[in-house]
Write a protein that holds these residues in place. Structure first.
Motif, PDB file in Angstrom:
ATOM      1  N   VAL A   5       0.869  -1.172   0.000  1.00 24.04           N
ATOM      2  CA  VAL A   5       0.000   0.000   0.000  1.00 24.04           C
ATOM      3  C   VAL A   5       0.904   1.219   0.000  1.00 24.04           C
ATOM      4  O   VAL A   5       1.715   1.388   0.915  1.00 24.04           O
ATOM      5  N   ASP A  52      -4.089  -1.166  -8.268  1.00 20.63           N
ATOM      6  CA  ASP A  52      -5.195  -0.214  -8.123  1.00 20.63           C
ATOM      7  C   ASP A  52      -4.609   1.135  -7.707  1.00 20.63           C
ATOM      8  O   ASP A  52      -4.272   1.336  -6.548  1.00 20.63           O
ATOM      9  N   ALA A  98      -6.960   3.470  -4.714  1.00 25.39           N
ATOM     10  CA  ALA A  98      -7.418   2.304  -3.965  1.00 25.39           C
ATOM     11  C   ALA A  98      -8.536   2.585  -2.980  1.00 25.39           C
ATOM     12  O   ALA A  98      -9.292   1.678  -2.629  1.00 25.39           O
ATOM     13  N   GLY A 101      -9.672  -0.017  -0.281  1.00 28.03           N
ATOM     14  CA  GLY A 101      -8.891  -1.248  -0.384  1.00 28.03           C
ATOM     15  C   GLY A 101      -9.668  -2.470  -0.822  1.00 28.03           C
ATOM     16  O   GLY A 101      -9.189  -3.599  -0.657  1.00 28.03           O
ATOM     17  N   THR A 149     -10.134  -3.690  -3.754  1.00 27.70           N
ATOM     18  CA  THR A 149      -9.361  -4.472  -4.725  1.00 27.70           C
ATOM     19  C   THR A 149      -8.371  -5.378  -4.019  1.00 27.70           C
ATOM     20  O   THR A 149      -8.204  -6.545  -4.385  1.00 27.70           O
ATOM     21  N   LEU A 165      -1.597  -1.213  -4.042  1.00 26.20           N
ATOM     22  CA  LEU A 165      -2.656  -0.225  -3.899  1.00 26.20           C
ATOM     23  C   LEU A 165      -2.025   1.133  -3.623  1.00 26.20           C
ATOM     24  O   LEU A 165      -1.062   1.224  -2.860  1.00 26.20           O
TER      25      LEU A 165
END
Length: 296
Positions: A21, A248, A251, A254, A256, A269
């Motif tokens: 992330v 993604d 995102a 989250g 995805t 993400l």
């Protein structure tokens, strides 16, 4: 717990590394990634609606004095707002913002990769012209209409209750579409097909009837524009394989990442909204590296 990198640090994505992330502007981060790294790219950018998107979280608590509502056995209670997530969904130059990010998404797609661009009626017609030019008209695969039935309704026109998802492939001869992995749905008129087919259900068409995330449901993660897990599971299942990397760049909550993890995929993400990062930390939990994007 998530694996946080200190604010002053940044790490690069690697195909052998953990799910990632990234917190920050997605454009410099996308430019740092290698060509063809992702089998699937899903983009759900701000819709350029011209308004601030907000999501409030409320807490119900017992209030012996001054309670505004009465509950079981006459116990007084009150409902208070505990948090608000928000982001600005208004751009002076929307396509100046989105076009370079779509160009990067094309570059990052594997040769057998698929891009899904999720928009509403305000900008989708412009997006199709741009994607035709970027990918080539022969690479257009589908226009998916996600229809839902919830929320306020106008009486001055037909109420807008759908989003559009444009689907393009990098190479029309090599892309993956795994119909066998897609969750099937009931026939609308099961009496018109053999009982065996009715029991199996049908492959979804390019019109998806799926409810939004209920404001009071268990799926709710507390983010203003959260998309349903069922919609993202369908996309991930059809256009990627176990072990593939999914990207993604917008995102949000989250979803995805949750869909990718449930189906055995890896994910990257990106979001610049601190509220989104906090939601993803809580939602995705163990084994996810959270890092900051450092602009060039």
């Amino acid at each position: 717990m998530t694996l946080d990198v200190p604010d002053a640090a940044s790490v690069s994505w690697a195909p052998f590394g953990p799910d990632l992330v990234a917190h920050g502007d997605n454009l410099p981060f996308l430019r740092s990634l290698p060509d063809g790294a992702f089998r699937l790219v899903y983009l759900d950018p701000p819709f350029n609606s011209g308004r601030e998107q907000r999501r409030s979280t409320t807490v119900t608590r017992h209030a012996p004095i001054g309670g505004t509502r009465m509950g079981f056995h006459g116990r007084p209670y009150e409902v208070v707002k505990s948090s608000v997530t928000r982001y600005d969904d208004a751009f002076t130059d929307y396509w100046g913002f989105l076009e370079p990010r779509l160009e990067e998404a094309w570059r990052l797609l594997a040769e057998d990769g698929t891009l899904y661009l999720h928009l509403d009626q305000r900008e989708v017609h412009y997006a199709k012209v741009l994607l035709d030019a970027l990918f080539g008209r022969e690479c257009f695969l589908n226009e998916i209409v996600w229809a839902y039935d919830y929320g306020a309704r106008t009486t001055r026109r037909w109420p807008a209750k759908h989003d559009t998802i444009l689907v393009y492939v990098k190479d029309p001869e090599r892309y993956l579409f795994d119909a066998a992995e897609v969750d099937r749905e009931p026939y609308m008129a099961p009496g018109l097909v053999p009982a065996e087919k009715a029991a199996l259900g049908k492959l979804p068409t390019d019109v998806w009837w799926h409810t939004i995330v209920s404001p009071t449901g268990r799926e709710k993660a507390g983010y203003a524009t959260q998309k349903p897990l069922g919609v993202l599971r369908r996309i991930v299942a059809a256009s990627s394989a176990p072990g593939d990397w999914v990207l993604d760049p917008f995102a949000g909550s989250g979803t995805t990442g949750e869909a990718a993890r449930a189906l055995g995929r890896r994910f990257v993400l990106v979001d610049e909204n601190p509220d989104a990062i906090d939601v993803m930390r809580r939602r995705l939990g163990d084994g996810v590296l959270v890092t900051r994007v450092v602009a060039d």
